[in-house]
Enzyme design. Structure first.
Site, PDB file in Angstrom:
ATOM      1  N   ARG A   1      43.496   5.656  23.540  1.00 24.34           N
ATOM      2  CA  ARG A   1      44.912   5.257  23.643  1.00 24.34           C
ATOM      3  C   ARG A   1      45.589   5.840  24.875  1.00 24.34           C
ATOM      4  O   ARG A   1      46.451   5.196  25.465  1.00 24.34           O
ATOM      5  CB  ARG A   1      45.662   5.688  22.392  1.00 24.34           C
ATOM      6  CG  ARG A   1      45.289   4.826  21.210  1.00 24.34           C
ATOM      7  CD  ARG A   1      46.012   5.274  19.985  1.00 24.34           C
ATOM      8  NE  ARG A   1      45.795   4.319  18.914  1.00 24.34           N
ATOM      9  CZ  ARG A   1      45.871   4.617  17.630  1.00 24.34           C
ATOM     10  NH1 ARG A   1      46.168   5.851  17.256  1.00 24.34           N
ATOM     11  NH2 ARG A   1      45.667   3.710  16.728  1.00 24.34           N
TER      12      ARG A   1
ATOM     13  N   GLY B   1      41.686  -2.226  13.262  1.00 24.62           N
ATOM     14  CA  GLY B   1      40.966  -1.108  12.655  1.00 24.62           C
ATOM     15  C   GLY B   1      39.463  -1.092  12.752  1.00 24.62           C
ATOM     16  O   GLY B   1      38.899  -0.839  13.827  1.00 24.62           O
TER      17      GLY B   1
ATOM     18  N   LYS C   1      39.402  -5.363   1.227  1.00 25.85           N
ATOM     19  CA  LYS C   1      40.259  -5.953   0.204  1.00 25.85           C
ATOM     20  C   LYS C   1      40.826  -7.310   0.562  1.00 25.85           C
ATOM     21  O   LYS C   1      41.367  -7.494   1.661  1.00 25.85           O
ATOM     22  CB  LYS C   1      41.446  -5.027  -0.027  1.00 25.85           C
ATOM     23  CG  LYS C   1      41.119  -3.766  -0.774  1.00 25.85           C
ATOM     24  CD  LYS C   1      42.416  -3.040  -0.959  1.00 25.85           C
ATOM     25  CE  LYS C   1      42.361  -1.878  -1.888  1.00 25.85           C
ATOM     26  NZ  LYS C   1      43.649  -1.163  -1.799  1.00 25.85           N
TER      27      LYS C   1
ATOM     28  N   GLY D   1      47.296  -2.217  12.955  1.00 28.14           N
ATOM     29  CA  GLY D   1      48.316  -2.811  12.098  1.00 28.14           C
ATOM     30  C   GLY D   1      49.159  -3.836  12.831  1.00 28.14           C
ATOM     31  O   GLY D   1      49.518  -4.884  12.285  1.00 28.14           O
TER      32      GLY D   1
HETATM   33  P1  AMP Z   1      39.401  -2.888   6.149  1.00 28.41           P
HETATM   34  O1  AMP Z   1      40.108  -1.639   6.560  1.00 28.41           O
HETATM   35  O2  AMP Z   1      40.067  -3.639   5.045  1.00 28.41           O
HETATM   36  O3  AMP Z   1      39.037  -3.758   7.323  1.00 28.41           O
HETATM   37  O4  AMP Z   1      38.050  -2.409   5.464  1.00 28.41           O
HETATM   38  C1  AMP Z   1      37.072  -1.703   6.162  1.00 28.41           C
HETATM   39  C2  AMP Z   1      36.221  -0.987   5.186  1.00 28.41           C
HETATM   40  O5  AMP Z   1      35.622  -1.912   4.309  1.00 28.41           O
HETATM   41  C3  AMP Z   1      35.098  -0.242   5.851  1.00 28.41           C
HETATM   42  O6  AMP Z   1      35.268   1.136   5.648  1.00 28.41           O
HETATM   43  C4  AMP Z   1      33.845  -0.744   5.138  1.00 28.41           C
HETATM   44  O7  AMP Z   1      32.951   0.287   4.793  1.00 28.41           O
HETATM   45  C5  AMP Z   1      34.411  -1.370   3.888  1.00 28.41           C
HETATM   46  N1  AMP Z   1      33.523  -2.413   3.382  1.00 28.41           N
HETATM   47  C6  AMP Z   1      33.008  -3.454   4.035  1.00 28.41           C
HETATM   48  N2  AMP Z   1      32.189  -4.176   3.258  1.00 28.41           N
HETATM   49  C7  AMP Z   1      32.184  -3.575   2.055  1.00 28.41           C
HETATM   50  C8  AMP Z   1      31.524  -3.841   0.831  1.00 28.41           C
HETATM   51  N3  AMP Z   1      30.694  -4.884   0.692  1.00 28.41           N
HETATM   52  N4  AMP Z   1      31.755  -3.014  -0.220  1.00 28.41           N
HETATM   53  C9  AMP Z   1      32.574  -1.955  -0.081  1.00 28.41           C
HETATM   54  N5  AMP Z   1      33.232  -1.658   1.055  1.00 28.41           N
HETATM   55  C10 AMP Z   1      33.041  -2.456   2.112  1.00 28.41           C
END
Ligand code: AMP
Length: 399
Positions: free
Chosen positions: A36, A357, A201, A380
């Protein structure tokens, strides 16, 4: 040329909102990732080269009640000086008040002043007008180069704008590049346009998916969120991540996509594990037939091949979120395969933007950051931009 590049900053004091919210080592307080800071250097350098002077303001971490040593921007002074080729960087122990005002007023052409953490005042995040006005007195012009906080209507990122005439408000070079890349995808996308959405999620990604249903031709869904879709379609997903309260949402997204002629690609197979751990036993199986006691932690080989072929025939690619638990070696093949495909497609002329992220962390970890068209610095902020929201930090410069 842009407004910023065209402007001559000679004899002006530029108050620049940068995003120096860098990670520091907990014990030594050494900077562990200076991405950054590096990203702001071209903006600073241009103003100094013009014969202007620079006053930098930023937040660092999440201080709770007033000043805390571990969140002091003084820990960044030496490194900033190094990044500026050994130039002296003056530091003010407070971002407003007598010392800041005096040092800023005495700043000569070509000199740099770094102010103490803005968030030592709760007024910053509250978007307090009086606080913003005090900051505004420090500079003749205001430059917003903090894309990472552009989605916040804080005093230094947005509210301050009203104390500058429009001609004295600028985007810095980083902000310009971020906005240009995002615009390229959201408003000037050549088709086929593939959005790759992964991560944990569904609930975090609903708004972005809904907005992309209006823009993309293809949406690839991977990562933990894919299993909510699988279950909604009647599949067995074992112990995979699932948001049971989003099953209906998942079905609605699939239905809407059909109506809008957007192809949604779900992973047909998965690497499953018998526990959420680096040393878990693994198997390759269909994503809709995961046995009890097992969970999907990465997309499978067939899914990776199919996704890669969609990516390879795309002209515009947006990637947000990993395809699996890429932090663990056993579950990184899917995300890596996608990174390879995005890089190849980019080489063949597609425009690719990686934003938000963990997908950024993944391309950096696999060394693909210079093989895609643009890697966004704002997690974000980029997500909200793609959700179709107006970012206060951008609006404040333009209005
Ligand atoms: P996000 O911040 O929503 O983009 O989520 C990223 C996180 O999702 C990372 O830390 C990954 O380890 C986790 N992730 C990705 N695929 C899976 C999965 N199949 N099961 C559990 N966690 C996951």
């Amino acid at each position: 040329m842009s407004k910023f590049s065209n402007h001559q900053f000679a004899n002006q004091k530029a108050l620049i909102r940068v995003d120096f919210n860098v990670p520091l080592d907990k014990t030594t307080l050494a900077i562990t990732d200076d991405t950054r800071m590096k990203a702001a250097i071209p903006t600073i350098q241009k103003i100094l080269n013009d014969g202007g002077s620079v006053i930098l303001m930023s937040h660092l971490g999440r201080p709770k009640e007033g000043p805390e040593d571990k969140y002091s921007l003084k820990h960044l002074v030496q490194h900033l000086s190094n990044l500026l080729g050994g130039k002296t960087v003056f530091f003010a122990n407070d971002c407003i008040g007598e010392q800041a005002t005096l040092t800023a007023s005495m700043l000569k052409a070509g000199e740099v002043l770094l102010l103490e953490n803005l968030r030592f005042y709760k007024e910053e995040e509250k978007g307090d007008t009086a606080f913003a006005e005090k900051l505004s007195k420090l500079g003749d012009v205001w430059v917003n180069d903090a894309f990472g906080t552009a989605h916040r209507a804080h005093a230094s990122t947005a509210i301050i704008a009203k104390f500058y005439a429009k001609e004295n408000r600028f985007f810095g070079l980083l902000m310009e590049a971020e906005v240009k890349a995002a615009e390229q995808v959201l408003h000037k996308a050549q088709k086929p346009f593939t959005a790759i959405i992964g991560g944990a999620k569904v609930s975090d990604k609903i708004l972005i998916i809904e907005n992309l249903l209006e823009k993309a031709t293809d949406i690839i869904i991977g990562g933990g969120m894919a299993y909510t879709f699988m279950k909604a379609k009647g599949g067995s997903i074992g112990g995979s991540l699932c948001e049971d309260d989003r099953l209906q949402t998942a079905l609605e997204i699939l239905e809407k996509a059909k109506q809008k002629n957007v192809s949604i690609h779900l992973p047909e197979d998965s690497i499953i594990a018998d526990k959420f751990a680096a040393d878990a036993n693994t198997q390759l199986t269909n994503s809709n037939a995961i046995p009890t006691g097992w969970m999907g932690l990465d997309i499978g080989t067939n899914a990776a091949t199919k996704f890669a072929s969609v990516i390879n025939s795309s002209k515009t690619i947006l990637w947000n979120g990993p395809m699996g638990v890429f932090e663990m070696e056993k579950f990184q093949a899917g995300t890596k395969a996608i990174a390879v495909a995005v890089a190849e497609s980019t080489q063949n002329g597609a425009f690719s933007l990686v934003g938000g992220g963990d997908s950024v962390a993944a391309v950096n970890q696999f060394g693909f950051n210079d093989k895609v068209s643009y890697v966004s610095t704002g997690g974000g902020a980029m997500l909200e931009y793609f959700e179709g929201k107006i970012l206060p930090g951008i609006a404040a410069v333009n209005e």
